[in-house]
Design an enzyme around this catalytic site. Sequence first.
Site, PDB file in Angstrom:
ATOM      1  N   HIS C 233     -17.445 144.551  74.188  1.00  0.00           N
ATOM      2  CA  HIS C 233     -16.780 144.738  75.491  1.00  0.00           C
ATOM      3  C   HIS C 233     -16.544 143.465  76.302  1.00  0.00           C
ATOM      4  O   HIS C 233     -17.084 143.290  77.382  1.00  0.00           O
ATOM      5  CB  HIS C 233     -17.505 145.785  76.340  1.00  0.00           C
ATOM      6  N   ASP C 306     -16.641 151.972  74.208  1.00  0.00           N
ATOM      7  CA  ASP C 306     -17.918 151.968  74.946  1.00  0.00           C
ATOM      8  C   ASP C 306     -18.110 153.333  75.619  1.00  0.00           C
ATOM      9  O   ASP C 306     -18.547 153.424  76.764  1.00  0.00           O
ATOM     10  CB  ASP C 306     -17.969 150.831  75.968  1.00  0.00           C
TER      11      ASP C 306
END
Lengths: 313, 178, 425
Positions: C233, C306
């Site tokens: 991320h 995520d």
Amino acid sequence: MAFQHKHILGIESLSREDIELILNTGDAFKEINGRDIKKVPTLRGKTIINAFFEASTRTRLSFEIAGKRLSADTVNISGSTSSVVKGETLEDTAKNIEAMAPDIIVIRHGHSGAPHYLAERLETCSVVNAGDGAHEHPSQALLDLMTMREHKGRIEGLEVAIVGDITHSRVARSNIYALSKMGARVRLAGPGTMLPPGIERLGNVEVCANLLDAIKDADVVMMLRIQLERQSQTLLPSLREYARFYGLNTENIKLAKEDAIVMHPGPMNRGVEISTYVADGIQNVILDQVANGVAVRMALLYLVSGVESMQTQ
Amino acid sequence: MAKRETIILDQAGVNRAITRIAHEILERNKGSANLVLIGIRSKGDTLAGHLNVLIGEIEGEQVPLGAVDITMYRDDLAERGSLPIGKTDIPFPLDGKHVILVDDVLYTGRTIRSAMDALMDFGRPSSIQLAVLIDRGHRELPIRADFVGRNVPTSREEQVEVVFTDDHNPLEVRLIKP
Amino acid sequence: MKAMLIRGGRVVDPSQNLDDILDILIQDGKVAKCGKQLKDSQAEIIDAKGKLVTPGLVDIHVHLRDPGLEYKEDIGSGTLSAVAGGFTSIACMPNTKPVNDNHTITRYILEKAAKEGHCRVFPIASITKGLSGESLSELGELREAGCYGASDDGKPVGNSEMMRRAMEYARPFGMTIISHAEDLSLVGSGVMNEGPVSTELGLKGIPWVAEDAATARDIMLAELTGCHLHVAHVSTKGSVELIRQAKRRGAPVTCEATPHHFTLTDEAVRGYNTNAKMNPPLRSEEDRLAICQGLADGTIDAIATDHAPHHIDEKNVEFNIAMNGVVGLETALPLTLKLVQDRVIDLNRAIELLTCGPSEALGLPVGGLQVGGDADLTIIDLDRKWTVAASQLNSKSKNTPFDGWAMQGAAVCTIVAGEIVYKLD
């Protein structure tokens, strides 16, 4: 134009006209505080809950007196006595309070946005923000403006220095919004660790390199309270050094205009952000701020009550 | 549909009425000793000012003059919302005084009730007397005026308006039919 | 098992540079043939005319919350959410209760996925036991049990020595070390991106340097140890640039970006919206544009969601105390396609970022449509317009910042090993 805000969550959402109406209403209510019988029946039968989830003496007292002088029934709950400590959510706490049918909840909370959270979830009550985290403290800014207007006759065009821990200050944010909307100019100064990024975007703001630049030729010098525990949070080397570079004293105050007024939201740390001689000097209007606090809070309680009534009609 | 307006009291008529009221107040109270005038905002206070000038001309000295805003004492917050609050200005004690409460139009009596509540918060006057330019009837409370400029029978649908000039002198009284 | 013939679709498989109108024949769960005008009288026919046919989408960053946190999500609901979003393979993070720091937990996940799951599940091991940052997990056995990578996701490995040893140890096992790049001392008690919005809202900020500093360290450790590093991320302009430079030097580094980071900025936090609270936080517009640039120029290898389900009770609180994270499996595809509509990337690149990009970053044996390989496919309707309704999500949790968003493009049929596991209408 009638007042349209059911909740007072921050100065950001108020217009210049709203602010003027609040200040004018505060001026009118101020007269009551000089009477022998300091009570009017305006909010008779209304219930106001002062829900203070964070320690406060002055603001809570001020709101309580304001409510009582308007004949409302005021009840105080604080973080330590409410069920917050038992793991109840803020929503449940608030809904339980609302079930007892109060008209206004005055909330002080350590989390920024807590009053907004309540306002979104409560169905009938008005919510008045008495300080949320490092976000806003609208009644403080309004009493500050009322005090400035009393002493300076105007707010438009004033040069106002705000000095101290801007990062953690809801007083600074609300004042920046309020002063900018009313046409004043704000100059900020504080330690580099206490000037948050983008603060100049909040209004008519200039970030100054040091205290002296900020207070030079200022009409108003507002000193913020420094939280003593900031020393241990890597933000300050010592209070001694803070006092030396960011404290207001009889010498540096001379840089401000001769008739400048000195303000402080209280409680003061004498000898840290403000020297005793300035704190007790003739330029200080700190007790006027406190007195105006009651009047301006009466105005807020009165104005939001009217909105609520009209909506339930 | 256009509203119909009639002038029920012209400028000379208003002035005559106020002058008569001034005389009656002094006569009833045997002079101006212990007398105070308090006008109800926002027109009664202007009328009270004129009454005081007349009293001054007759007695050689004006009496203490105050103004009361009754918004804080209204009983209709729920219906009307938060109306702007004017300043109450009574910079003298009321204890033992004869208070002449002045308003332009007496109607339901609720304004007078509110004003009397307000006055009581300022002390304990010896008496409160009521002077109004117009009494239009339709009382909802047991209140009557001690001094009346003109009694005007009206219907509830009508409005009575006391009009002042730009420099705050009384101009005329209008009856407005819906 | 009945054969299946997918007819007339536009087949895009970036792993073999394929983009053509083709038929695909599936037999025994494998891709049997791929070509024009295929015929099989026995096969079930699926008309894919006007649709896109791609390798099954791959998401290498999912929190399935199972074992231990099943009130947020479990393997059944999480994999259902995945296939509804077009994903046929997902990698799940080890921050469960207990942590996936030994092969027993890995086996539990794989067995439950085989029994109750709707798609393939690839567990990620923790780098350190209990995510404590103190001692290495048994990475060798974890690799044997089926973990292709290891991550202390949610918590960075703060101790640089520990991170170095993890990379050295993982390398001979062929494991990827996934970095949750954050310098916690710079994060402090921050709850959103540090910038004008945090200043305005009076919320404690997390500066970009908290991510950049940690990314730089981990890139250098990868270069020191030769271990494959995958940066999870990526949210800052600086991190994208650090990875771009590292790749230029030939460092063994890959990275991923999430749909929320390339779609939203910290402006979404206004109103104290707890569904805009995640870690790393939503950043500035400048950062968002840098992520888009990284997706376009190849710096960023994969789009990963995520997907972080949280119970309503954990989000319906004050911003400061709300949990970090948003669900993402069911909105990732249309948000990626929005990049195509906005001409940030082309369609082939978009599919690459959702298929072979992520699978190669983690070394997973999926992500392509090679003949003889597993028949994992996603059929996508690029024109389908729909509106996100949080309450309708298949995930147990509804914490999406995209509730009410108008979307274009959806997976209409998801096929795992030759079986339809999800079909729209």
